[in-house]
Scaffold this motif. Structure first.
Motif, PDB file in Angstrom:
ATOM      1  N   HIS A   1       0.840  -1.197   0.000  1.00 24.70           N
ATOM      2  CA  HIS A   1       0.000   0.000   0.000  1.00 24.70           C
ATOM      3  C   HIS A   1       0.872   1.242   0.000  1.00 24.70           C
ATOM      4  O   HIS A   1       1.832   1.336   0.767  1.00 24.70           O
ATOM      5  CB  HIS A   1      -0.915   0.016   1.228  1.00 24.70           C
ATOM      6  N   SER A   2       0.563   2.205  -0.873  1.00 25.20           N
ATOM      7  CA  SER A   2       1.246   3.489  -0.933  1.00 25.20           C
ATOM      8  C   SER A   2       2.756   3.267  -1.134  1.00 25.20           C
ATOM      9  O   SER A   2       3.141   2.634  -2.115  1.00 25.20           O
ATOM     10  CB  SER A   2       0.933   4.300   0.331  1.00 25.20           C
ATOM     11  N   TRP A   3       3.626   3.772  -0.237  1.00 27.41           N
ATOM     12  CA  TRP A   3       5.072   3.577  -0.422  1.00 27.41           C
ATOM     13  C   TRP A   3       5.431   2.092  -0.393  1.00 27.41           C
ATOM     14  O   TRP A   3       6.403   1.670  -1.018  1.00 27.41           O
ATOM     15  CB  TRP A   3       5.857   4.321   0.657  1.00 27.41           C
ATOM     16  N   GLY A   4       4.625   1.304   0.307  1.00 30.18           N
ATOM     17  CA  GLY A   4       4.866  -0.133   0.331  1.00 30.18           C
ATOM     18  C   GLY A   4       4.745  -0.778  -1.033  1.00 30.18           C
ATOM     19  O   GLY A   4       5.297  -1.864  -1.275  1.00 30.18           O
ATOM     20  N   ALA A   5       4.025  -0.125  -1.977  1.00 31.14           N
ATOM     21  CA  ALA A   5       3.934  -0.650  -3.336  1.00 31.14           C
ATOM     22  C   ALA A   5       5.305  -0.658  -4.005  1.00 31.14           C
ATOM     23  O   ALA A   5       5.599  -1.548  -4.815  1.00 31.14           O
ATOM     24  CB  ALA A   5       2.941   0.173  -4.150  1.00 31.14           C
ATOM     25  N   PHE A   6       6.136   0.339  -3.704  1.00 26.46           N
ATOM     26  CA  PHE A   6       7.506   0.334  -4.233  1.00 26.46           C
ATOM     27  C   PHE A   6       8.255  -0.924  -3.803  1.00 26.46           C
ATOM     28  O   PHE A   6       8.944  -1.561  -4.601  1.00 26.46           O
ATOM     29  CB  PHE A   6       8.274   1.550  -3.719  1.00 26.46           C
ATOM     30  N   VAL A   7       8.146  -1.259  -2.520  1.00 27.39           N
ATOM     31  CA  VAL A   7       8.865  -2.426  -2.002  1.00 27.39           C
ATOM     32  C   VAL A   7       8.302  -3.701  -2.617  1.00 27.39           C
ATOM     33  O   VAL A   7       9.045  -4.632  -2.936  1.00 27.39           O
ATOM     34  CB  VAL A   7       8.795  -2.471  -0.468  1.00 27.39           C
ATOM     35  N   ALA A   8       6.976  -3.738  -2.800  1.00 22.80           N
ATOM     36  CA  ALA A   8       6.364  -4.891  -3.451  1.00 22.80           C
ATOM     37  C   ALA A   8       6.888  -5.059  -4.873  1.00 22.80           C
ATOM     38  O   ALA A   8       7.221  -6.172  -5.311  1.00 22.80           O
ATOM     39  CB  ALA A   8       4.841  -4.732  -3.453  1.00 22.80           C
ATOM     40  N   ILE A   9       6.977  -3.961  -5.619  1.00 21.61           N
ATOM     41  CA  ILE A   9       7.503  -4.023  -6.984  1.00 21.61           C
ATOM     42  C   ILE A   9       8.969  -4.458  -6.971  1.00 21.61           C
ATOM     43  O   ILE A   9       9.398  -5.275  -7.797  1.00 21.61           O
ATOM     44  CB  ILE A   9       7.344  -2.662  -7.680  1.00 21.61           C
ATOM     45  N   ALA A  10       9.737  -3.922  -6.017  1.00 18.39           N
ATOM     46  CA  ALA A  10      11.152  -4.307  -5.918  1.00 18.39           C
ATOM     47  C   ALA A  10      11.301  -5.794  -5.643  1.00 18.39           C
ATOM     48  O   ALA A  10      12.238  -6.435  -6.141  1.00 18.39           O
ATOM     49  CB  ALA A  10      11.833  -3.498  -4.817  1.00 18.39           C
ATOM     50  N   LEU A  11      10.378  -6.357  -4.866  1.00 16.80           N
ATOM     51  CA  LEU A  11      10.387  -7.811  -4.668  1.00 16.80           C
ATOM     52  C   LEU A  11      10.023  -8.534  -5.964  1.00 16.80           C
ATOM     53  O   LEU A  11      10.615  -9.571  -6.296  1.00 16.80           O
ATOM     54  CB  LEU A  11       9.387  -8.194  -3.576  1.00 16.80           C
ATOM     55  N   GLY A  12       9.064  -7.971  -6.687  1.00 13.05           N
ATOM     56  CA  GLY A  12       8.589  -8.626  -7.903  1.00 13.05           C
ATOM     57  C   GLY A  12       9.603  -8.684  -9.019  1.00 13.05           C
ATOM     58  O   GLY A  12       9.542  -9.586  -9.866  1.00 13.05           O
ATOM     59  N   VAL A  13      10.534  -7.743  -9.067  1.00 14.15           N
ATOM     60  CA  VAL A  13      11.505  -7.728 -10.165  1.00 14.15           C
ATOM     61  C   VAL A  13      12.793  -8.464  -9.818  1.00 14.15           C
ATOM     62  O   VAL A  13      13.672  -8.607 -10.679  1.00 14.15           O
ATOM     63  CB  VAL A  13      11.840  -6.283 -10.594  1.00 14.15           C
TER      64      VAL A  13
END
Length: 313
Positions: free
Chosen positions: A133-145
Motif C-alpha cells: 500500500h502506498s510507499w509499500g507498493a515500491f517495495v512490493a515491486i522491488a520484490l517482484g523484479v
C-alpha cells in the motif's frame, strides 16, 4: 554575560528540554503501545512482524505505506479476512513500528526488498502474493523484479509509480537531512507533526471520514517518535527518484498484478494507477469511486478477492 550569550544559553536550554521531552515521550509511547507481533533478526536488522492463518496455506505478505505500521492492516480488517484462507505475514518496514532502520544503509525500496527476501527465506516462505500500500507498493515491486526470489503476483494499492512535480514531499523530507535533520527530529518535528496529524489523517481518508476504529486503535503516538519521523522523511525524499528509477521495470514484469486506487485520492492522483495498468503486460485495474488514499479500508473484501485470485491461480 552579554545579551547574545544569554539568548544562546536560553536557546540551548530550550533545545535540551525538547530533546529530553521527546526521548521521554518516545519511551512512554512504546510503553503504552507494546509490540503486537514477533521479532526476527535478519542481516543485522531486527524486524517486527505478525504471522497469522494456516502455515500450510498460500502466503500473503503485506507491506504498509510511509509513516505507518502493521496496525494499519489489522485495523482495516485485511489481516483477519486474508487469514481465513491464507498464511498472512505483515512486517513493520525498517524504521516503522518496532523494526530497526540502521543508519549505515540507505533504505531504498530495493534495499528493503533485499532484506525482506532474507527474512522470508528465514521464515520458510516461498511464492507469496505481495500486497503493498502506498510507499509499500515500491517495495512490493522491488520484490517482484528480483530474480532470486519467486512470488505469485502483486496487489498494489494507492501507489505512486511515475515521477511528477511534488513540492510537498520535499517539504516533508527535512528531518532526513544529516545532522540538522536529527536536531529537527528530536526537537520541533514531533510537535509540528502532532499538530498536523489530525488534518493529515482526514486528508488520506477523504472524502470519507476517518473510521472510528482507526481513531481508537491506531497507535498514533508511535508515529510521532523522532526515529519514525526521520524514517518517514527519508522515504519522502526517495519518492520521486524511486518512481523515476522503477518506471523502466514495468514493461518487463511478468507477474499478474492487481491495481487498486481510489478515484478521489488527494495524496496520489488515480492517473498513476491508470498509467501503470497501461505499462504492465499483465494487470487488472480497480478504480474505486468515492474513495481516497486509504482504499484498503473502503472495500477490503474486493482486495481479498484479488489476492485469492492470484494465490489460487
Amino acid at each position: 554575560m552579554t545579551a547574545a550569550e544569554t539568548v544562546l544559553l536560553i536557546a540551548a536550554l530550550l533545545l535540551a528540554l525538547l530533546i529530553i521531552g521527546n526521548v521521554g515521550f518516545s519511551k512512554l509511547a512504546a510503553w503504552r503501545n507494546p509490540p503486537i507481533g514477533k521479532f526476527l533478526e535478519c542481516d543485522g536488522v531486527v524486524l517486527h512482524y505478525i504471522d497469522r492463518g494456516d502455515p500450510a496455506a498460500p502466503c500473503v505478505v503485506l507491506l504498509h505505506g510511509n509513516g505507518s505500521m502493521i496496525q494499519d492492516f489489522t485495523i482495516s480488517g485485511l489481516v483477519d479476512l486474508l487469514a481465513r484462507s491464507n498464511r498472512v505475514v505483515c512486517f513493520d518496514r525498517p524504521g516503522f513500528g518496532y523494526s530497526q532502520r540502521p543508519r549505515r544503509r540507505i533504505w531504498t525500496a530495493a534495499a528493503q526488498a533485499a532484506l525482506l527476501v532474507k527474512a522470508l527465506n528465514q521464515l520458510g516462505i516461498r511464492d507469496p502474493v505481495v500486497l503493498g500500500h502506498s510507499w509499500g507498493a515500491f517495495v512490493a515491486i522491488a520484490l517482484g523484479v528480483r530474480k532470486d526470489y519467486p512470488i505469485r503476483g502483486l496487489v498494489l494499492a494507492s501507489g505512486y509509480y511515475f515521477p511528477t512535480v511534488r513540492l510537498d514531499v520535499w517539504l516533508m523530507a527535512g528531518p532526513a537531512i544529516p545532522v540538522l535533520g536529527d536536531l529537527v527530529s528530536y526537537t520541533v518535528a514531533p510537535i509540528i507533526s502532532w499538530a498536523v496529524l489530525p488534518g493529515a489523517l482526514r486528508k488520506i481518508f477523504a472524502p470519507r471520514s476517518v473510521p472510528q476504529t482507526f481513531k481508537n486503535e491506531f497507535p498514533a503516538s508511535l508515529v510521532l517518535r523522532p526515529t519514525q519521523l526521520r524514517a518517514a522523511a527519508e522515504e519522502s525524499a526517495l519518492l520521486i527518484p524511486t518512481a523515476a528509477q522503477f518506471q523502466s521495470y514495468y514493461s518487463t514484469m511478468a507477474h499478474q498484478v492487481q491495481i487498486f486506487h481510489g478515484t478521489e485520492d488527494q495524496v496520489v492522483e488515480h492517473n498513476q494507477a491508470r498509467d501503470l495498468h497501461q505499462a504492465l503486460p499483465r494487470s487488472d485495474l480497480h478504480l474505486v469511486p468515492n474513495v481516497g488514499h486509504m482504499v484498503t479500508y473502503a472495500d477490503p473484501a474486493a482486495i481479498v478477492q484479488a489476492v485469492n485470485s492470484i494465490a489460487n491461480s
